[in-house]
Design an enzyme around this catalytic site. Structure first.
Site, PDB file in Angstrom:
ATOM      1  N   GLU A  88       0.842  -1.213   0.000  1.00 46.83           N
ATOM      2  CA  GLU A  88       0.000   0.000   0.000  1.00 46.83           C
ATOM      3  C   GLU A  88       0.869   1.251   0.000  1.00 46.83           C
ATOM      4  O   GLU A  88       1.831   1.339   0.762  1.00 46.83           O
ATOM      5  CB  GLU A  88      -0.901  -0.035   1.233  1.00 46.83           C
ATOM      6  CG  GLU A  88      -2.244   0.596   1.015  1.00 46.83           C
ATOM      7  CD  GLU A  88      -3.109  -0.206   0.057  1.00 46.83           C
ATOM      8  OE1 GLU A  88      -3.123   0.141  -1.145  1.00 46.83           O
ATOM      9  OE2 GLU A  88      -3.746  -1.163   0.505  1.00 46.83           O
ATOM     10  N   THR A 138       2.795   2.129  -2.292  1.00 46.78           N
ATOM     11  CA  THR A 138       4.093   1.803  -2.898  1.00 46.78           C
ATOM     12  C   THR A 138       4.079   2.075  -4.398  1.00 46.78           C
ATOM     13  O   THR A 138       5.130   2.150  -5.016  1.00 46.78           O
ATOM     14  CB  THR A 138       4.432   0.310  -2.704  1.00 46.78           C
ATOM     15  OG1 THR A 138       3.307  -0.454  -3.130  1.00 46.78           O
ATOM     16  CG2 THR A 138       4.739  -0.026  -1.254  1.00 46.78           C
ATOM     17  N   ASP A 139       2.869   2.232  -4.975  1.00 47.83           N
ATOM     18  CA  ASP A 139       2.809   2.235  -6.452  1.00 47.83           C
ATOM     19  C   ASP A 139       3.331   3.532  -7.071  1.00 47.83           C
ATOM     20  O   ASP A 139       3.716   3.539  -8.229  1.00 47.83           O
ATOM     21  CB  ASP A 139       1.400   1.892  -6.968  1.00 47.83           C
ATOM     22  CG  ASP A 139       0.341   2.925  -6.640  1.00 47.83           C
ATOM     23  OD1 ASP A 139       0.554   3.765  -5.732  1.00 47.83           O
ATOM     24  OD2 ASP A 139      -0.723   2.889  -7.300  1.00 47.83           O
ATOM     25  N   SER A 199     -26.362   8.222 -14.450  1.00 47.37           N
ATOM     26  CA  SER A 199     -25.966   7.204 -13.475  1.00 47.37           C
ATOM     27  C   SER A 199     -27.185   6.714 -12.704  1.00 47.37           C
ATOM     28  O   SER A 199     -27.909   7.516 -12.108  1.00 47.37           O
ATOM     29  CB  SER A 199     -24.951   7.798 -12.488  1.00 47.37           C
ATOM     30  OG  SER A 199     -24.871   6.981 -11.340  1.00 47.37           O
ATOM     31  N   GLY A 257     -13.298   3.010  -1.267  1.00 51.29           N
ATOM     32  CA  GLY A 257     -11.886   2.757  -1.530  1.00 51.29           C
ATOM     33  C   GLY A 257     -11.676   1.467  -2.305  1.00 51.29           C
ATOM     34  O   GLY A 257     -10.586   0.903  -2.297  1.00 51.29           O
ATOM     35  N   SER A 272     -12.061   1.396  -5.498  1.00 48.11           N
ATOM     36  CA  SER A 272     -11.743   1.880  -6.849  1.00 48.11           C
ATOM     37  C   SER A 272     -12.927   2.036  -7.772  1.00 48.11           C
ATOM     38  O   SER A 272     -12.873   1.662  -8.942  1.00 48.11           O
ATOM     39  CB  SER A 272     -10.723   0.965  -7.518  1.00 48.11           C
ATOM     40  OG  SER A 272      -9.489   1.141  -6.923  1.00 48.11           O
ATOM     41  N   SER A 273     -13.992   2.649  -7.268  1.00 47.95           N
ATOM     42  CA  SER A 273     -15.103   2.908  -8.184  1.00 47.95           C
ATOM     43  C   SER A 273     -14.671   3.879  -9.283  1.00 47.95           C
ATOM     44  O   SER A 273     -15.121   3.754 -10.427  1.00 47.95           O
ATOM     45  CB  SER A 273     -16.322   3.435  -7.438  1.00 47.95           C
ATOM     46  OG  SER A 273     -15.968   4.536  -6.644  1.00 47.95           O
ATOM     47  N   ASP A 312      -4.621   0.941  -9.200  1.00 43.84           N
ATOM     48  CA  ASP A 312      -6.063   0.689  -9.301  1.00 43.84           C
ATOM     49  C   ASP A 312      -6.485   0.403 -10.735  1.00 43.84           C
ATOM     50  O   ASP A 312      -7.174  -0.572 -11.015  1.00 43.84           O
ATOM     51  CB  ASP A 312      -6.853   1.899  -8.770  1.00 43.84           C
ATOM     52  CG  ASP A 312      -6.509   2.221  -7.336  1.00 43.84           C
ATOM     53  OD1 ASP A 312      -5.832   1.398  -6.697  1.00 43.84           O
ATOM     54  OD2 ASP A 312      -6.908   3.292  -6.864  1.00 43.84           O
ATOM     55  N   TYR A 355      -3.649  12.529   0.197  1.00 45.63           N
ATOM     56  CA  TYR A 355      -2.962  11.562  -0.663  1.00 45.63           C
ATOM     57  C   TYR A 355      -1.837  12.266  -1.429  1.00 45.63           C
ATOM     58  O   TYR A 355      -0.697  11.815  -1.445  1.00 45.63           O
ATOM     59  CB  TYR A 355      -3.982  10.952  -1.636  1.00 45.63           C
ATOM     60  CG  TYR A 355      -3.381   9.916  -2.553  1.00 45.63           C
ATOM     61  CD1 TYR A 355      -3.391   8.570  -2.204  1.00 45.63           C
ATOM     62  CD2 TYR A 355      -2.790  10.280  -3.761  1.00 45.63           C
ATOM     63  CE1 TYR A 355      -2.827   7.616  -3.031  1.00 45.63           C
ATOM     64  CE2 TYR A 355      -2.227   9.334  -4.590  1.00 45.63           C
ATOM     65  CZ  TYR A 355      -2.251   8.005  -4.227  1.00 45.63           C
ATOM     66  OH  TYR A 355      -1.681   7.069  -5.057  1.00 45.63           O
TER      67      TYR A 355
END
Ligand code: GLA
Length: 392
Positions: free
Chosen positions: A38, A40-41, A72, A131, A133-134, A179, A229
């Site tokens: 987590e 790390t990307d 939607s 969280g 990843s929608s 993601d 973030y």
């Protein structure tokens, strides 16, 4: 595993909102959960996510003019949100449609221009703000739809990169590639061991004999995710720049634990040192965890999940009382192999691996203690690992 009710709902909705159209097609892109690795990307480290069978359903058809119309099912009160290929700019008013618009914009940046607009309806069964990843799911879904409707030649890996590019440059979140990659490259029953320094990856089968993956949603409402973030990311970039004065590295993920320990004194700001420590140790943990999994040592994998959470809590500072309560309560339950926060943090979900005969007690006890401490309920889901985007 396509949910036929979701598929029907999105097609029925398309008909209701835009009228009959023989050309309409239905699509699906998954959500994802990260098992370990987590934050790390964006440090050139390793991640180990998998796609889920829950995700975003879409129904779409090309138009004869340059209009873009979005609807939607989850946010039906917003009605149809209209835009055009001549107005590919982010705006507050565009709300969720900034994601698909951003993908169209990113396709055009790559020279893939749309000759005509489209009508789109989406409907998702990823819990909102969880969280899982929608947004990446919606980005990859949009890219997949554009490829199918307009015949662009673009690989699934490129769909991931385009999704990330649009999120970074159109939607203002400086996210890494995890993601979108997990969503675009998902494979049934497999997690993806991805080295984000060069995008090399391998699939690793997840065979949990007698155990399941359980997601627990904090249901925390207010999140400041994007700004926090981005702040973590820039802190890591500063640490890297300091190390690079001495060391020949491209990312914090290039450092072994020994190299980090020998050089950490270069980072004189203690907070920065803690953040960099997490990036280095978490990367090594992800590598070790995949080794353990391959060797069939799920218990060790679970221990590393716990260490991952502790590092995200104590060093990286992205958990918060809600996620900590879920993880810490889970660790107390017999039959819980491992539990940790997953995704960006500050809210959202934990991921736990729980033995079948412990699941009921896990949900009940963690749920009760969470409510006692936090004042509202967490929600639990047993999830399955699914494949990538598809026409359905
Ligand atoms: C978010 C980002 C990812 C990754 C995780 C943390 O989900 O979108 O790129 O950085 O946080 O691991």
């Amino acid at each position: 595993m396509i949910n036929q009710e979701m598929k029907k709902a999105v097609l029925d909705s398309f008909k209701k909102v835009y009228g009959d159209n023989d050309e309409v097609k239905a699509y699906f892109a998954p959500g994802r959960v990260n098992l370990i690795g987590e934050h790390t990307d964006y440090n050139g480290g390793h991640v180990f996510p998998c796609a889920l069978t829950i995700g975003t359903y879409g129904a779409a058809a090309k138009r004869d003019d340059r209009k873009l119309r979005f609807y939607s099912v989850n946010q039906d009160r917003l009605g149809v949100i209209e835009s055009s290929l001549d107005d590919l700019n982010p705006s507050d008013k565009a709300g969720w449609t900034n994601y698909p618009k951003g993908v169209v914009w990113a396709f055009e940046k790559r020279g893939m221009k749309l000759d005509k607009g489209f009508d789109l309806v989406i409907s998702g069964n990823i819990p909102n703000g969880s969280g899982l990843s929608s947004s990446a799911s919606l980005e990859v879904l949009t890219g997949f739809i554009l490829r199918d409707l307009y015949g662009f030649e673009v690989s699934n890996q490129d769909l991931a990169l385009i999704g990330q590019y649009s999120e970074n440059n159109f939607n203002g979140c400086n996210c890494g590639i995890m993601d979108q990659f997990a969503v675009a490259m998902g494979k049934d029953d497999n997690a993806i061991f991805l080295d984000t320094s060069d995008l090399s990856f391998e699939y690793a089968p997840i065979k949990l004999d007698g155990a399941k993956i359980i997601i627990a949603n904090t249901n925390k409402k207010h999140k400041l995710t994007d700004s926090q973030y981005n702040a973590r990311r820039s802190m890591c970039e500063k640490a890297l720049a300091i190390f690079q004065n001495k060391l020949d590295i491209k990312g914090l993920g290039d450092l072994t634990i020994e190299e980090f320990e020998a050089n950490k004194g270069l980072l004189t700001d203690p907070d920065m040192q803690k953040k960099a420590k997490h990036a280095v140790y978490e990367n090594q943990r992800a590598i070790e965890a995949v080794k353990a999994l391959k060797a069939g040592d799920i218990e060790h994998f679970g221990k590393l999940m716990r260490q991952s959470h502790e590092s995200l809590r104590d060093d990286y500072d992205v958990t918060g009382v809600e996620l900590d309560t879920l993880a810490e309560e889970a660790w107390k339950i017999p039959g819980v192999i491992g539990s940790r926060m997953t995704g960006g943090g500050f809210g959202g979900c934990t991921v736990s691996i729980v033995r079948d005969d412990a699941i009921e007690n896990f949900k009940k006890t963690v749920g009760e203690n969470y409510r006692k401490k936090i004042g509202y309920d967490a929600t639990f889901y047993t999830v399955e690992i699914g494949g990538g985007p598809e026409v359905i």
